[in-house]
Design an enzyme around this catalytic site. Structure first.
Site, short mmCIF file in Angstrom:
data_model
loop_
_atom_site.label_atom_id
_atom_site.label_comp_id
_atom_site.label_asym_id
_atom_site.label_seq_id
_atom_site.Cartn_x
_atom_site.Cartn_y
_atom_site.Cartn_z
N HIS A 150 -53.06 -20.03 7.94
CA HIS A 150 -52.54 -18.85 8.66
C HIS A 150 -51.88 -18.31 7.37
O HIS A 150 -51.69 -18.77 5.97
CB HIS A 150 -51.52 -19.06 9.56
CG HIS A 150 -52.24 -19.22 11.03
ND1 HIS A 150 -52.52 -20.51 11.28
CD2 HIS A 150 -52.60 -18.46 11.92
CE1 HIS A 150 -53.17 -20.45 12.42
NE2 HIS A 150 -53.22 -19.14 13.04
N LYS A 154 -46.05 -16.93 8.74
CA LYS A 154 -46.25 -17.70 9.96
C LYS A 154 -45.35 -19.00 9.77
O LYS A 154 -45.37 -19.76 8.69
CB LYS A 154 -47.57 -18.05 10.33
CG LYS A 154 -47.83 -18.85 11.75
CD LYS A 154 -49.36 -18.93 12.18
CE LYS A 154 -49.49 -19.71 13.46
NZ LYS A 154 -48.45 -19.01 14.50
#
Length: 239
Positions: A150, A154
């Site tokens: 990601h 995140k």
């Protein structure tokens, strides 16, 4: 034959997912109607593009709706669930971080309304979930590894989707191991790898646009309409 539009309440309308839901639903006025958009704070405007906005504190006074789509915060989850039960409306929720007590409330509510809670509303991930479970069942004794990637903003790791895929592997009898990568602006990538002696299977899903999650939530809302009370997975709605 004219079809009555599905009336939606968007809870968490000021967030990134809420904004995407409002934008995408507006593209289908013949089948979707935003009955209300609910934000955490008092809205700057009461009506935007024909959509009535309400503060979370005003939720009990929201107009009639068929299904609520909830992408908010754990503290706003309880009143949203209670309102759906009170009105007999369906609930689609992607709110993360809910407590075990709130999960129990979800299970109890499923006896009265149709609902779906998911960490990821991508239809591709829903299919991947089923494939992982089937592969784990068929490949007893193989190593199972889940690698998720990601963007750098995140913070949680492994991702909620990786844990959901891990649960699917466990249902199939595998013992998954996890690895996480945070780099650049990656929207989301999940690789589930099964490794045996001399061979390897890789199942992968790559998200390139966040709109897929909002589209999946709208799909789930459509599919809940008219269903019997119960707790559904996204993959159940694809059947």
């Amino acid at each position: 034959m004219n079809q009555t539009p599905l009336r939606l309440l968007i809870h968490g309308a000021s967030g990134r997912m809420g904004q995407a839901l409002l934008r995408l639903a507006a593209e289908h006025p013949e089948t979707l109607q935003i009955a209300a958009a609910v934000t955490g704070r008092a809205p700057a405007q009461r009506v935007v593009d024909g959509v009535p906005f309400f503060a979370a504190s005003e939720l009990p006074g929201a107009p009639a709706f068929d299904v609520a789509i909830d992408f908010s915060l754990p503290e706003g989850f309880d009143p949203m669930l209670a309102l759906c039960v009170e009105r007999g409306a369906g609930l689609v929720s992607g709110t993360t971080g809910i407590s075990s007590t709130q999960r129990q409330a979800l299970e109890a509510a499923a006896a009265r309304i149709p609902l779906v809670w998911a960490s990821n509303f991508s239809l591709g991930v829903a299919v991947l979930d089923e494939l992982v479970e089937r592969a784990a069942q068929a490949l007893a004794g193989w190593d199972c590894d889940i690698v998720e990637s990601h963007h750098t903003q995140k913070k949680d790791a492994p991702s909620g989707t990786a844990l959901t895929l891990g649960a699917a592997a466990q249902r199939g009898g595998a013992e998954p191991h996890y690895a996480s990568l945070r780099a650049g602006d990656i929207v989301g990538e999940h690789l589930v790898q099964f490794t045996g002696l001399g061979e390897r299977i890789e199942l992968v899903h790559r998200a390139t646009n966040r709109d897929i999650f909002a589209r999946g939530a709208l799909f789930a809302a459509r599919q809940l309409q008219g269903r019997a009370p119960g707790s559904y997975r996204v993959r159940d709605l694809l059947q």
